[in-house]
Design an enzyme around this catalytic site. Structure first.
Site, short mmCIF file in Angstrom:
data_model
loop_
_atom_site.label_atom_id
_atom_site.label_comp_id
_atom_site.label_asym_id
_atom_site.label_seq_id
_atom_site.Cartn_x
_atom_site.Cartn_y
_atom_site.Cartn_z
N GLY A 1 88.16 25.49 92.31
CA GLY A 1 87.05 26.08 91.42
C GLY A 1 87.85 26.03 89.87
O GLY A 1 88.08 27.24 89.39
N GLY A 2 88.40 24.84 89.87
CA GLY A 2 89.45 24.73 88.64
C GLY A 2 90.92 24.89 88.99
O GLY A 2 91.33 24.43 90.06
N ASP B 1 99.78 25.37 92.17
CA ASP B 1 101.15 25.73 92.47
C ASP B 1 102.16 24.65 92.86
O ASP B 1 101.48 23.44 92.97
CB ASP B 1 100.89 26.76 93.66
CG ASP B 1 100.24 26.13 95.12
OD1 ASP B 1 100.85 25.07 95.41
OD2 ASP B 1 99.23 26.56 95.21
N ASP C 1 88.22 25.28 85.54
CA ASP C 1 86.83 24.96 85.22
C ASP C 1 86.27 25.06 83.78
O ASP C 1 85.12 24.75 83.37
CB ASP C 1 85.94 25.70 86.16
CG ASP C 1 85.92 24.93 87.38
OD1 ASP C 1 86.26 23.68 87.37
OD2 ASP C 1 85.10 25.54 88.32
N GLU D 1 80.84 9.53 66.52
CA GLU D 1 81.84 10.36 67.73
C GLU D 1 82.54 9.23 68.60
O GLU D 1 83.64 9.29 69.02
CB GLU D 1 80.85 11.34 68.60
CG GLU D 1 80.58 12.46 67.70
CD GLU D 1 79.36 13.41 68.61
OE1 GLU D 1 79.72 14.60 68.49
OE2 GLU D 1 78.36 12.82 69.07
C1 GLA Z 1 84.56 22.72 91.10
C2 GLA Z 1 85.48 22.04 90.18
C3 GLA Z 1 84.57 21.03 89.36
C4 GLA Z 1 83.38 20.25 89.89
C5 GLA Z 1 82.77 21.22 90.86
C6 GLA Z 1 82.00 20.26 91.62
O1 GLA Z 1 83.86 23.87 90.42
O2 GLA Z 1 86.31 22.68 89.81
O3 GLA Z 1 85.38 20.11 88.53
O4 GLA Z 1 84.44 19.31 90.92
O5 GLA Z 1 83.45 22.16 91.78
O6 GLA Z 1 80.95 21.08 92.57
#
Ligand code: GLA
Length: 648
Positions: A441-442, A447, A461, A527
């Site tokens: 989840g990011g 660690d 994330d 860009e």
């Molecule tokens: C997590 C990760 C994201 C992405 C999503 C995919 O949140 O941190 O970078 O890979 O899962 O579901």
């Protein structure tokens, strides 16, 4: 310790010692090792092993100390052996403890939450116990397994400080205590919550390693010791010492909504912009069209990709790009073939409604057969296409601790982490050239334990450049730039809606592994041209940024400007980067004071960026450190500056 009659305690007495002219290694756990590239730290590396015994329990403890004198690093681990005839249960085991008989101290810890990890907190150690930790099965977003003890006057460039860092990815405890005699103790090790580990006669148990360091000249030096230790003596494999490929990740480009064709379009655009690799993130397997299903079913969704994975990878390779893929190996969705066949493989407590996180359950990685099954599923994918990168995700914590086959549930959380490490190691052995990036989840499992297997970890994330300044600043206290996954994403940012200049997003991501996570087809021609230039600049600067020395030049939690500096390992090239966090009327100029230069030497500006300094102009090292560089005031928010000096 608790013996077979239920009596608590142990009384360990000295028995023997041994000194070895090499670093000890640990079985099945990550550890600090001799570098693979002859880096500083190898010279004079030694181990001291002290054996202690408790004759009543028949317990032997080996205290393992590793010493890296060049980096001011000492490691500590403990191996317990039941050499007696009866079962003993470990109820609590810390890996290292330091006592300070006198003095006043502050303790620094790194707290956070999803998308806002590793904020630095500093407070005085006072009477009582201050502790942080994780009971979530992973090291966690909430507290990093890292602490610093410092004299109250210690700052970036002066003063004494000591650090402790856990080389482990699960539950932990880190504490600082001032006792009745005003003595201070800091300690670190496994959390004792839901931990109760039996040792049958002949069994042994290893407490994970703690890395300790000391600096008498401030936090900057302490961090540089740790950066070298982690980069060269924890990370392993080909990519640990190489600049990583510049990648385009599909997640923020298209989330679950992609096809083989749209990925090929992304790849073509990535190539056109000068990138090296396309990463296909979540959504390519089973029937995974959203996050409610299919985890555990690691079979390619050929319908979605419009062909086999090999066909897609071959097309991407034909464009001259590498290909990477996402897995979440430790997880299972209830809506999956795997769950229908093996529901007992999920960690759930019988008779209790399971706690779901992001609609999913956690697989019981304390069971070897579960780990072996996932390994063969991953090999099935990795063997059949030219995949050069894997993002290993882990998107929830463990809440329900019950393994259907464990006799002692107090073993499960520790054995789970060993299962994760075993799978990572099997993949490393089988695919030695594969680059792996950790993620939870990011940055929920950022660690030193994970870094033994994956030389980089997705830092957060939150890809907003301004929030990232703080997240990466906090992370930099314990971990090197080369480990921090960082990408340029769109503006307004998709996590917090903030609008930032493309250049600012790029220089911030350059303080990490650098890549992009957006859909290039939505970019303007200007860009795109800016991105081409950024990538060319990054290629020139990357060896300095990734493998040089890192200096924090300001504190983004209290200064208007967030600035940092990278000096090449031979001291000849200096990159300075600064981002304005605030803008006001009649703004005063901010000065950035450089660090770590040679006072006697001159430095030539070779690339002034937007600092207004003249290219080819020459400044003395002492002047750059004492006087600093004035950053010209610019209109608009979040302006950034990046300049390069070469030593004359
Ligand atoms: C997590 C990760 C994201 C992405 C999503 C995919 O949140 O941190 O970078 O890979 O899962 O579901």
């Amino acid at each position: 310790m608790r013996d077979s009659r239920g009596v608590y305690g142990c009384d360990l007495r000295y028995s023997a010692y041994e000194i070895r002219n090499e670093k000890y290694v640990l079985d099945n756990l990550p550890y600090v090792h001799k570098s693979e590239n002859g880096a500083p730290g190898d010279e004079g590396m030694q181990s001291l092993l002290i054996t202690l015994k408790d004759d009543r329990l028949g317990l032997e403890a080996e205290l393992c100390y590793g010493v890296l004198p060049q980096l001011d690093i000492i490691t500590r681990s403990v191996v317990l052996k039941n050499a007696g005839k009866e079962r003993i249960v470990i109820e609590k085991i810390l890996s290292a403890s330091l006592d300070f008989p006198e003095g006043k101290y502050d303790v620094l810890t790194f707290y956070g939450r999803h998308a806002m990890e590793r904020n630095r907190q500093r407070q005085a150690v006072s009477h009582g116990i201050y502790s942080v930790g994780s009971t979530r099965g992973i090291s966690s977003h909430q507290y990093n397994p890292f602490l610093i003890l410092a004299a109250p006057e210690t700052c970036e460039t002066a003063g004494s400080c000591w650090s402790m860092q856990f080389v482990y990815s699960g539950c932990f405890e880190a504490l600082a205590e001032k006792d009745q005699y005003n003595q201070t103790r800091v300690a670190m090790g496994l959390s004792d919550e839901q931990f109760s580990y039996p040792l049958e006669p002949g069994d042994q148990f290893t407490a994970p390693e703690v890395i300790m360091s000391y600096s008498s000249s401030g936090f900057g030096k302490l961090s540089r010791n740790l950066h070298r230790c982690i980069r060269d003596h924890v990370c392993r494999g080909r990519y640990a010492h190489e600049v990583r490929p510049v990648l385009l990740n599909s997640w923020e480009a298209s989330y679950f909504d992609f096809s083989g064709e749209s990925l090929c379009k992304l790849a073509e655009a990535a190539k056109d912009l000068g990138m090296d690799m396309l990463v296909m993130d979540d959504g390519w397997f089973g029937s995974r069209s959203d996050d409610s299903r299919s985890l555990g079913d690691w079979n390619v969704n050929e319908k979605k990709l419009g062909g086999s994975l090999k066909e897609l990878v071959d097309k991407v390779n034909a464009l001259g790009l590498k290909f990477g893929i996402w897995f979440e190996p430790e997880m299972i969705s209830e809506d999956s073939r795997l769950y229908r066949e093996h529901s007992s493989w999920a960690l759930v407590v019988p008779g209790r409604k399971p706690v779901r996180g992001r609609y999913q359950l956690v697989l019981d990685f304390s069971r070897p057969e579960v780990v072996d099954y996932i390994f063969s599923g991953m090999c099935e994918v990795l063997d059949h296409a030219n995949i050069e990168y894997v993002k290993w995700d882990c998107n929830r914590d463990i809440a329900d601790v019950y393994s259907a086959t464990a006799k002692d549930q107090g073993k499960v959380l520790y054995d789970y982490v060993l299962g994760v490490y075993r799978l990572l190691e099997m993949l490393r052995q089988r695919y030695p050239k594969l680059l792996m990036e950790g993620c939870a989840g990011g940055g929920g499992r950022f660690d030193a334990g994970m870094l033994f297997y994956t030389p980089q970890i997705w830092c957060s994330d939150n890809s907003d450049a301004i929030d990232r300044l703080r997240i990466q600043y906090g992370t930099s206290f314990g971990y090197p730039v080369s480990t921090m996954g960082a990408h340029v994403s769109v503006s307004p940012n998709e996590q917090n809606g903030r609008v930032t200049p493309l250049e600012t997003r790029a220089v911030t991501a350059m303080a990490g592994t650098f890549g992009y996570e957006l859909d290039p087809s939505r970019l303007s021609a200007e860009e795109k041209e800016a991105i081409r230039k950024q990538i060319r600049r990054y290629r020139r600067l990357a060896p300095i940024i990734q493998y040089g020395d890192y200096y924090r030049l300001s504190d983004p939690f209290c200064d208007e400007v967030c600035a940092w500096e990278n000096i090449s390992s031979d001291g000849t090239m200096v990159v300075v980067t600064a981002v304005m966090q605030a803008v006001h009327g009649n703004m005063t100029e901010n000065y950035v004071h450089l660090q770590g230069l040679d006072e006697e030497a001159d430095y030539k500006v070779t690339d002034p960026g937007d600092t207004g300094l003249a290219a080819e102009s020459i400044y003395n090292g002492a002047a750059l450190m004492e006087g600093g560089i004035p950053l010209p005031v610019r209109m608009g928010e979040y302006h950034s500056y990046q300049l390069l000096f070469v030593k004359c």
